[in-house]
Design a protein around this motif. Structure first.
Motif, PDB file in Angstrom:
ATOM      1  N   THR A   1       0.875  -1.189   0.000  1.00 41.22           N
ATOM      2  CA  THR A   1       0.000   0.000   0.000  1.00 41.22           C
ATOM      3  C   THR A   1       0.906   1.231   0.000  1.00 41.22           C
ATOM      4  O   THR A   1       2.063   1.173   0.344  1.00 41.22           O
ATOM      5  N   LYS A   2       0.285   2.335  -0.369  1.00 38.86           N
ATOM      6  CA  LYS A   2       1.035   3.592  -0.355  1.00 38.86           C
ATOM      7  C   LYS A   2       1.120   4.086   1.083  1.00 38.86           C
ATOM      8  O   LYS A   2       0.179   3.944   1.859  1.00 38.86           O
ATOM      9  N   PRO A   3       2.246   4.662   1.453  1.00 39.75           N
ATOM     10  CA  PRO A   3       2.364   5.238   2.794  1.00 39.75           C
ATOM     11  C   PRO A   3       1.349   6.374   2.976  1.00 39.75           C
ATOM     12  O   PRO A   3       0.908   6.977   2.006  1.00 39.75           O
TER      13      PRO A   3
ATOM     14  N   HIS B   1       1.541   9.412   3.789  1.00 43.13           N
ATOM     15  CA  HIS B   1       1.903  10.768   3.379  1.00 43.13           C
ATOM     16  C   HIS B   1       1.762  10.984   1.873  1.00 43.13           C
ATOM     17  O   HIS B   1       2.033  12.062   1.374  1.00 43.13           O
ATOM     18  N   TYR B   2       1.322   9.999   1.093  1.00 41.68           N
ATOM     19  CA  TYR B   2       1.101  10.205  -0.355  1.00 41.68           C
ATOM     20  C   TYR B   2      -0.280  10.652  -0.644  1.00 41.68           C
ATOM     21  O   TYR B   2      -1.246  10.328  -0.126  1.00 41.68           O
TER      22      TYR B   2
END
Length: 70
Positions: free
Chosen positions: A65-67, A69-70
């Motif tokens: 998954t994207k962190p 903060h993106y």
């Protein structure tokens, strides 16, 4: 003169006997060390296998998954 040759022969025989004993002792030590090396190698193989299994399990368990903060 004969006594010198006999003494020399005795010293040579003593030297050969000492060297033969030393070689036998070193051979025994080498055999023991080889056993230790084989044990360590087997343990390393088992640990490597466990590490690879854990690594595979971790890759499957962690979703990509994207962190935040993106």
């Amino acid at each position: 003169m004969m006594a010198d040759a006999e003494d020399r022969l005795i010293r040579l025989e003593e030297t050969v006997a000492y060297q033969a004993k030393t070689i036998e002792e070193l051979s025994d030590q080498l055999a023991e060390q080889w056993k230790v090396v084989e044990q360590v190698r087997a343990k390393l193989d088992r640990l490597t296998e466990r590490f690879l299994n854990l690594e595979e399990q971790t890759h499957e368990a962690v979703p990509i998954t994207k962190p935040p903060h993106y």
